[in-house]
Design an enzyme around this catalytic site. Sequence first.
Site, mmCIF file in Angstrom:
data_model
loop_
_atom_site.group_PDB
_atom_site.id
_atom_site.type_symbol
_atom_site.label_atom_id
_atom_site.label_comp_id
_atom_site.label_asym_id
_atom_site.label_seq_id
_atom_site.Cartn_x
_atom_site.Cartn_y
_atom_site.Cartn_z
ATOM 1 N N SER A 56 4.679 -7.908 2.146
ATOM 2 C CA SER A 56 6.102 -7.563 1.983
ATOM 3 C C SER A 56 6.236 -6.333 1.087
ATOM 4 O O SER A 56 5.246 -5.855 0.526
ATOM 5 C CB SER A 56 6.893 -8.738 1.383
ATOM 6 N N ILE A 58 6.615 -3.060 -1.109
ATOM 7 C CA ILE A 58 5.976 -1.739 -1.218
ATOM 8 C C ILE A 58 4.641 -1.716 -0.472
ATOM 9 O O ILE A 58 4.307 -0.738 0.207
ATOM 10 C CB ILE A 58 5.792 -1.360 -2.710
ATOM 11 N N SER A 188 3.978 0.978 -12.500
ATOM 12 C CA SER A 188 5.439 0.905 -12.570
ATOM 13 C C SER A 188 5.914 1.905 -13.617
ATOM 14 O O SER A 188 5.131 2.307 -14.488
ATOM 15 C CB SER A 188 5.848 -0.510 -12.994
ATOM 16 N N TYR A 201 5.425 -8.248 -18.373
ATOM 17 C CA TYR A 201 5.272 -7.330 -17.234
ATOM 18 C C TYR A 201 4.978 -5.916 -17.736
ATOM 19 O O TYR A 201 4.048 -5.252 -17.266
ATOM 20 C CB TYR A 201 6.547 -7.356 -16.387
HETATM 21 N N1 LIG Z 1 10.152 -3.691 -6.552
HETATM 22 C C1 LIG Z 1 10.206 -2.999 -7.681
HETATM 23 O O1 LIG Z 1 11.290 -2.733 -8.222
HETATM 24 C C2 LIG Z 1 8.926 -2.511 -8.311
HETATM 25 C C3 LIG Z 1 9.028 -1.522 -9.286
HETATM 26 C C4 LIG Z 1 7.867 -1.063 -9.891
HETATM 27 C C5 LIG Z 1 6.644 -1.550 -9.520
HETATM 28 N N2 LIG Z 1 6.562 -2.515 -8.553
HETATM 29 C C6 LIG Z 1 5.225 -3.014 -8.206
HETATM 30 O O2 LIG Z 1 5.065 -3.030 -6.821
HETATM 31 C C7 LIG Z 1 4.103 -4.006 -6.460
HETATM 32 C C8 LIG Z 1 4.598 -4.759 -5.230
HETATM 33 O O3 LIG Z 1 5.808 -5.392 -5.513
HETATM 34 P P1 LIG Z 1 7.029 -5.448 -4.475
HETATM 35 O O4 LIG Z 1 8.197 -4.877 -5.165
HETATM 36 O O5 LIG Z 1 6.652 -4.908 -3.173
HETATM 37 O O6 LIG Z 1 7.285 -7.022 -4.434
HETATM 38 P P2 LIG Z 1 7.061 -8.106 -3.255
HETATM 39 O O7 LIG Z 1 7.829 -7.724 -2.050
HETATM 40 O O8 LIG Z 1 7.347 -9.418 -3.905
HETATM 41 O O9 LIG Z 1 5.521 -7.975 -2.933
HETATM 42 C C9 LIG Z 1 4.526 -8.544 -3.733
HETATM 43 C C10 LIG Z 1 3.285 -8.680 -2.905
HETATM 44 O O10 LIG Z 1 2.243 -9.233 -3.728
HETATM 45 C C11 LIG Z 1 1.677 -10.342 -3.055
HETATM 46 N N3 LIG Z 1 1.180 -11.321 -4.011
HETATM 47 C C12 LIG Z 1 1.861 -11.907 -5.030
HETATM 48 N N4 LIG Z 1 1.074 -12.796 -5.655
HETATM 49 C C13 LIG Z 1 -0.127 -12.762 -5.018
HETATM 50 C C14 LIG Z 1 -1.351 -13.470 -5.195
HETATM 51 N N5 LIG Z 1 -1.513 -14.385 -6.157
HETATM 52 N N6 LIG Z 1 -2.375 -13.196 -4.339
HETATM 53 C C15 LIG Z 1 -2.234 -12.279 -3.359
HETATM 54 N N7 LIG Z 1 -1.105 -11.579 -3.154
HETATM 55 C C16 LIG Z 1 -0.065 -11.836 -3.969
HETATM 56 C C17 LIG Z 1 2.801 -10.900 -2.185
HETATM 57 O O11 LIG Z 1 2.278 -11.571 -1.043
HETATM 58 P P3 LIG Z 1 2.176 -13.167 -0.841
HETATM 59 O O12 LIG Z 1 3.378 -13.780 -1.457
HETATM 60 O O13 LIG Z 1 2.101 -13.304 0.661
HETATM 61 O O14 LIG Z 1 0.893 -13.543 -1.508
HETATM 62 C C18 LIG Z 1 3.483 -9.618 -1.738
HETATM 63 O O15 LIG Z 1 2.833 -9.092 -0.610
HETATM 64 C C19 LIG Z 1 3.885 -4.866 -7.702
HETATM 65 O O16 LIG Z 1 2.644 -4.569 -8.293
HETATM 66 C C20 LIG Z 1 4.991 -4.435 -8.635
HETATM 67 O O17 LIG Z 1 4.628 -4.529 -9.990
HETATM 68 C C21 LIG Z 1 7.682 -3.003 -7.942
#
Ligand SMILES: NC(=O)c1ccc[n+]([C@@H]2O[C@H](COP(=O)([O-])OP(=O)(O)OC[C@H]3O[C@@H](n4cnc5c(N)ncnc54)[C@H](OP(=O)(O)O)[C@@H]3O)[C@@H](O)[C@H]2O)c1
Length: 332
Positions: A56, A58, A188, A201
Amino acid sequence: MFFLELIGASVVTYSLFYLISLCIVDCDLELAFYSKFGRSPRKLKGKVVFITGASSGIGEHTARALAKRGVKLVLTARRKHELERVKQDCIGLSKGQLNDNDILVIPCDITNLSVHKQIFERTIQHFGTLDILVNNAGRSQRALFEYIDIGVDKQMFDLNVFAVVNLSRLAVNYFNEKGSGHVAVVSSLAGVFGVPYSATYTASKHAIQGYFGSLQTEKVGTNIHVTLLCPGPVYTNFLQESFTEKDGEKYGIPAKSTDRRMTAERCGELCAIALANKTQESWMGLFPMMPFAYAAVYFPIISRIALKTLGPKKLFKFRDSKEITLEEVDIV
Ligand SMILES: NC(=O)c1ccc[n+]([C@@H]2O[C@H](COP(=O)([O-])OP(=O)(O)OC[C@H]3O[C@@H](n4cnc5c(N)ncnc54)[C@H](OP(=O)(O)O)[C@@H]3O)[C@@H](O)[C@H]2O)c1
């Protein structure tokens, strides 16, 4: 005299140009330049890219942006059915450049370090090589510092830091043998400056900046590249999946489509551009994230004054598009 006036006018013009640019771009100026004039992600066609957290947000959209350019992919996360959906979407988006064999799905919990070697070897067995590792899996947090259970700190570091470091060490050892390679980490803007109501975080992303900043320095002059990808608020499942201060609890409040957040699609495209251009560190975010990040790093006194004037709640509002309430961080 005229000469001094000329220098003064040039400095003022340059500063104004810089300030106005930062208010209209949605990424740092280096990445903005590369998005117009740099190497296209098309140059990565045929390369093998391993993405964690690809089910899902990013991770998914970085996979989609790369698949459009014919990049072969390894997709990992826990939810197998979501990974299969992303795989089929990527094959479709590639318009015939990729087939079933070009995208390998490996469901796994990335915090289980004992499977890392196995999934890494499976990748090399399947494709014969690996070119880029993108560590993206991670979770955020909404909580007040003084109420956070130490168990939450440990779990978040297991996912956001130790899983990333362990997998990357395997990759770097492999790249050392191969003589080239590229490791990227989705850090981030919370790894660049202190963000309120997300202490663990923020610490986990600062740890990432530290680990991979060192790796960058160690690999200067080699053919091994390290990219730190630093998004600001992006519209994904991230918010509802966030840790709180309590062990085992999720924040559970989804981001609203009306929130001021970058789309995951745009963030995935910017990540693909950063990878193609092997940037060292790339920041992404809608206004006012870029001027704020530049001020925090290059003019800390200005950001301190702004923070004092606005207060942490206002800063939080920039991030989540709403005021935080005490109930939301479970303070009674
Ligand atoms: N969204 C923002 O505002 C934002 C801003 C800055 C940085 N980020 C960074 O972007 C990255 C991705 O986040 P996102 O925003 O795309 O959120 P997201 O849609 O919740 O995606 C998180 C991903 O990580 C996977 N994941 C979580 N726990 C896991 C585990 N124990 N083992 C394997 N996979 C796992 C989830 O897949 P499953 O649930 O299928 O395991 C999912 O694919 C993160 O590192 C986050 O810190 C996000």
